[in-house]
Design a protein around this motif. Structure first.
Motif, PDB file in Angstrom:
ATOM      1  N   ARG A  78       2.197   1.573  10.606  1.00  0.00           N
ATOM      2  CA  ARG A  78       3.134   0.459  10.409  1.00  0.00           C
ATOM      3  C   ARG A  78       3.250   0.160   8.915  1.00  0.00           C
ATOM      4  O   ARG A  78       2.278   0.300   8.179  1.00  0.00           O
ATOM      5  CB  ARG A  78       2.649  -0.791  11.141  1.00  0.00           C
ATOM      6  CG  ARG A  78       2.612  -0.667  12.651  1.00  0.00           C
ATOM      7  CD  ARG A  78       3.976  -0.608  13.316  1.00  0.00           C
ATOM      8  NE  ARG A  78       4.859  -1.652  12.850  1.00  0.00           N
ATOM      9  CZ  ARG A  78       6.167  -1.498  12.637  1.00  0.00           C
ATOM     10  NH1 ARG A  78       6.752  -0.353  12.883  1.00  0.00           N
ATOM     11  NH2 ARG A  78       6.897  -2.488  12.213  1.00  0.00           N
ATOM     12  N   PRO A  79       4.412  -0.271   8.453  1.00  0.00           N
ATOM     13  CA  PRO A  79       4.594  -0.580   7.033  1.00  0.00           C
ATOM     14  C   PRO A  79       4.038  -1.967   6.699  1.00  0.00           C
ATOM     15  O   PRO A  79       4.765  -2.883   6.314  1.00  0.00           O
ATOM     16  CB  PRO A  79       6.113  -0.503   6.857  1.00  0.00           C
ATOM     17  CG  PRO A  79       6.644  -0.920   8.187  1.00  0.00           C
ATOM     18  CD  PRO A  79       5.661  -0.366   9.197  1.00  0.00           C
ATOM     19  N   GLU A  80       2.747  -2.119   6.870  1.00  0.00           N
ATOM     20  CA  GLU A  80       2.062  -3.387   6.623  1.00  0.00           C
ATOM     21  C   GLU A  80       0.889  -3.122   5.694  1.00  0.00           C
ATOM     22  O   GLU A  80       0.221  -2.089   5.817  1.00  0.00           O
ATOM     23  CB  GLU A  80       1.572  -3.972   7.954  1.00  0.00           C
ATOM     24  CG  GLU A  80       2.709  -4.230   8.921  1.00  0.00           C
ATOM     25  CD  GLU A  80       2.252  -4.448  10.361  1.00  0.00           C
ATOM     26  OE1 GLU A  80       1.058  -4.246  10.668  1.00  0.00           O
ATOM     27  OE2 GLU A  80       3.108  -4.806  11.174  1.00  0.00           O
ATOM     28  N   PRO A  81       0.595  -4.045   4.778  1.00  0.00           N
ATOM     29  CA  PRO A  81      -0.472  -3.814   3.797  1.00  0.00           C
ATOM     30  C   PRO A  81      -1.817  -3.422   4.416  1.00  0.00           C
ATOM     31  O   PRO A  81      -2.507  -2.561   3.876  1.00  0.00           O
ATOM     32  CB  PRO A  81      -0.583  -5.150   3.055  1.00  0.00           C
ATOM     33  CG  PRO A  81       0.795  -5.727   3.158  1.00  0.00           C
ATOM     34  CD  PRO A  81       1.291  -5.316   4.529  1.00  0.00           C
ATOM     35  N   HIS A  82      -2.168  -3.984   5.545  1.00  0.00           N
ATOM     36  CA  HIS A  82      -3.467  -3.647   6.148  1.00  0.00           C
ATOM     37  C   HIS A  82      -3.505  -2.225   6.706  1.00  0.00           C
ATOM     38  O   HIS A  82      -4.573  -1.716   7.021  1.00  0.00           O
ATOM     39  CB  HIS A  82      -3.860  -4.671   7.213  1.00  0.00           C
ATOM     40  CG  HIS A  82      -3.021  -4.598   8.454  1.00  0.00           C
ATOM     41  ND1 HIS A  82      -1.853  -5.313   8.594  1.00  0.00           N
ATOM     42  CD2 HIS A  82      -3.183  -3.874   9.589  1.00  0.00           C
ATOM     43  CE1 HIS A  82      -1.325  -5.036   9.771  1.00  0.00           C
ATOM     44  NE2 HIS A  82      -2.107  -4.167  10.393  1.00  0.00           N
ATOM     45  N   SER A  83      -2.368  -1.566   6.786  1.00  0.00           N
ATOM     46  CA  SER A  83      -2.312  -0.185   7.284  1.00  0.00           C
ATOM     47  C   SER A  83      -2.747   0.845   6.251  1.00  0.00           C
ATOM     48  O   SER A  83      -3.103   1.972   6.604  1.00  0.00           O
ATOM     49  CB  SER A  83      -0.884   0.160   7.725  1.00  0.00           C
ATOM     50  OG  SER A  83      -0.460  -0.671   8.769  1.00  0.00           O
ATOM     51  N   VAL A  84      -2.720   0.475   4.973  1.00  0.00           N
ATOM     52  CA  VAL A  84      -2.977   1.434   3.901  1.00  0.00           C
ATOM     53  C   VAL A  84      -4.390   2.010   3.993  1.00  0.00           C
ATOM     54  O   VAL A  84      -4.578   3.226   3.933  1.00  0.00           O
ATOM     55  CB  VAL A  84      -2.728   0.797   2.517  1.00  0.00           C
ATOM     56  CG1 VAL A  84      -3.133   1.748   1.393  1.00  0.00           C
ATOM     57  CG2 VAL A  84      -1.258   0.401   2.377  1.00  0.00           C
ATOM     58  N   ALA A  85      -5.385   1.163   4.140  1.00  0.00           N
ATOM     59  CA  ALA A  85      -6.780   1.631   4.156  1.00  0.00           C
ATOM     60  C   ALA A  85      -7.028   2.604   5.307  1.00  0.00           C
ATOM     61  O   ALA A  85      -7.661   3.648   5.123  1.00  0.00           O
ATOM     62  CB  ALA A  85      -7.739   0.455   4.233  1.00  0.00           C
ATOM     63  N   VAL A  88       0.402   6.584  -3.002  1.00  0.00           N
ATOM     64  CA  VAL A  88       1.617   7.020  -2.314  1.00  0.00           C
ATOM     65  C   VAL A  88       1.855   6.188  -1.045  1.00  0.00           C
ATOM     66  O   VAL A  88       2.983   5.755  -0.778  1.00  0.00           O
ATOM     67  CB  VAL A  88       1.553   8.534  -2.015  1.00  0.00           C
ATOM     68  CG1 VAL A  88       2.729   8.978  -1.166  1.00  0.00           C
ATOM     69  CG2 VAL A  88       1.522   9.322  -3.321  1.00  0.00           C
ATOM     70  N   ILE A  89       0.821   5.936  -0.279  1.00  0.00           N
ATOM     71  CA  ILE A  89       1.002   5.147   0.951  1.00  0.00           C
ATOM     72  C   ILE A  89       1.300   3.691   0.618  1.00  0.00           C
ATOM     73  O   ILE A  89       2.155   3.063   1.255  1.00  0.00           O
ATOM     74  CB  ILE A  89      -0.211   5.290   1.888  1.00  0.00           C
ATOM     75  CG1 ILE A  89      -0.259   6.723   2.425  1.00  0.00           C
ATOM     76  CG2 ILE A  89      -0.130   4.288   3.044  1.00  0.00           C
ATOM     77  CD1 ILE A  89      -1.456   7.029   3.301  1.00  0.00           C
ATOM     78  N   THR A  90       0.653   3.143  -0.403  1.00  0.00           N
ATOM     79  CA  THR A  90       0.957   1.767  -0.811  1.00  0.00           C
ATOM     80  C   THR A  90       2.414   1.638  -1.220  1.00  0.00           C
ATOM     81  O   THR A  90       3.100   0.683  -0.841  1.00  0.00           O
ATOM     82  CB  THR A  90       0.032   1.322  -1.954  1.00  0.00           C
ATOM     83  OG1 THR A  90      -1.319   1.315  -1.475  1.00  0.00           O
ATOM     84  CG2 THR A  90       0.389  -0.076  -2.449  1.00  0.00           C
ATOM     85  N   ASN A  91       2.923   2.605  -1.985  1.00  0.00           N
ATOM     86  CA  ASN A  91       4.335   2.565  -2.374  1.00  0.00           C
ATOM     87  C   ASN A  91       5.246   2.618  -1.158  1.00  0.00           C
ATOM     88  O   ASN A  91       6.250   1.906  -1.094  1.00  0.00           O
ATOM     89  CB  ASN A  91       4.669   3.717  -3.316  1.00  0.00           C
ATOM     90  CG  ASN A  91       4.185   3.470  -4.727  1.00  0.00           C
ATOM     91  OD1 ASN A  91       3.817   2.356  -5.093  1.00  0.00           O
ATOM     92  ND2 ASN A  91       4.165   4.524  -5.523  1.00  0.00           N
ATOM     93  N   ALA A  92       4.913   3.456  -0.181  1.00  0.00           N
ATOM     94  CA  ALA A  92       5.735   3.549   1.032  1.00  0.00           C
ATOM     95  C   ALA A  92       5.738   2.231   1.794  1.00  0.00           C
ATOM     96  O   ALA A  92       6.776   1.793   2.300  1.00  0.00           O
ATOM     97  CB  ALA A  92       5.231   4.681   1.922  1.00  0.00           C
ATOM     98  N   VAL A  93       4.591   1.588   1.869  1.00  0.00           N
ATOM     99  CA  VAL A  93       4.490   0.312   2.580  1.00  0.00           C
ATOM    100  C   VAL A  93       5.224  -0.790   1.814  1.00  0.00           C
ATOM    101  O   VAL A  93       5.954  -1.589   2.403  1.00  0.00           O
ATOM    102  CB  VAL A  93       3.002  -0.059   2.817  1.00  0.00           C
ATOM    103  CG1 VAL A  93       2.843  -1.504   3.234  1.00  0.00           C
ATOM    104  CG2 VAL A  93       2.389   0.881   3.851  1.00  0.00           C
ATOM    105  N   ARG A  94       5.067  -0.830   0.504  1.00  0.00           N
ATOM    106  CA  ARG A  94       5.675  -1.897  -0.306  1.00  0.00           C
ATOM    107  C   ARG A  94       7.178  -1.751  -0.458  1.00  0.00           C
ATOM    108  O   ARG A  94       7.903  -2.736  -0.490  1.00  0.00           O
ATOM    109  CB  ARG A  94       5.052  -1.920  -1.698  1.00  0.00           C
ATOM    110  CG  ARG A  94       3.676  -2.507  -1.729  1.00  0.00           C
ATOM    111  CD  ARG A  94       3.109  -2.522  -3.122  1.00  0.00           C
ATOM    112  NE  ARG A  94       3.823  -3.486  -3.950  1.00  0.00           N
ATOM    113  CZ  ARG A  94       3.703  -3.544  -5.268  1.00  0.00           C
ATOM    114  NH1 ARG A  94       2.927  -2.703  -5.903  1.00  0.00           N
ATOM    115  NH2 ARG A  94       4.370  -4.443  -5.953  1.00  0.00           N
TER     116      ARG A  94
END
Length: 141
Positions: free
Chosen positions: A17-24, A53-59
């Protein structure tokens, strides 16, 4: 099996999911898939790159799910992160901090074999190739 190995991993794909808690969770899933192939000291570098890269995709990637693909090649790991965002125009050799003060794509540029961005339909895919073993220091040659 570390270093230059014959690939034993089929392409693995998962969605977050494109949510900050998903990155870790996404980062650690990529690390778990990569550890049998990546030389121990390189795992920390991979952790930085995949986090960026994942943080950028989520943000910046829109409201749709983020798709992460991981595949071992002969000497490197290929990672693709696809989101529903509009994309961006990458600056070659982005050696300066981004607007938020982070080093963003500078890390990706410095720590990967190569990387890029593609647009397909209404999706943006950032991909990178990550060497299993660090390149020998050119200064030592």
């Amino acid at each position: 099996m570390q270093g230059t190995v014959s690939p034993a991993m089929q392409r693995q794909t998962f969605t977050v999911r494109p949510e900050p808690h998903s990155v870790a969770g996404a980062r650690e899933r990529v690390i778990a898939l990569a550890e049998p192939f990546v030389d121990g000291p390189r795992v920390a570098d991979l952790r930085l790159v995949i986090s960026e890269v994942i943080t950028n995709a989520v943000r910046h990637g829109g409201s749709g799910d983020v798709i992460v693909g991981v595949m071992a090649k002969q000497d490197y790991l290929c990672v693709q992160v696809t989101d529903t965002g509009a994309g961006f125009a990458p600056r070659p050799r982005a050696f300066e901090p981004d607007d938020d003060g982070g080093f963003g794509l500078f890390l990706v540029e410095r720590l990967t074999r190569r990387w890029g961005l593609t647009r397909e339909d209404s999706n943006t895919r950032v991909w990178f190739e990550f060497d299993f073993v660090a390149e020998p220091d050119a200064a030592a040659a």
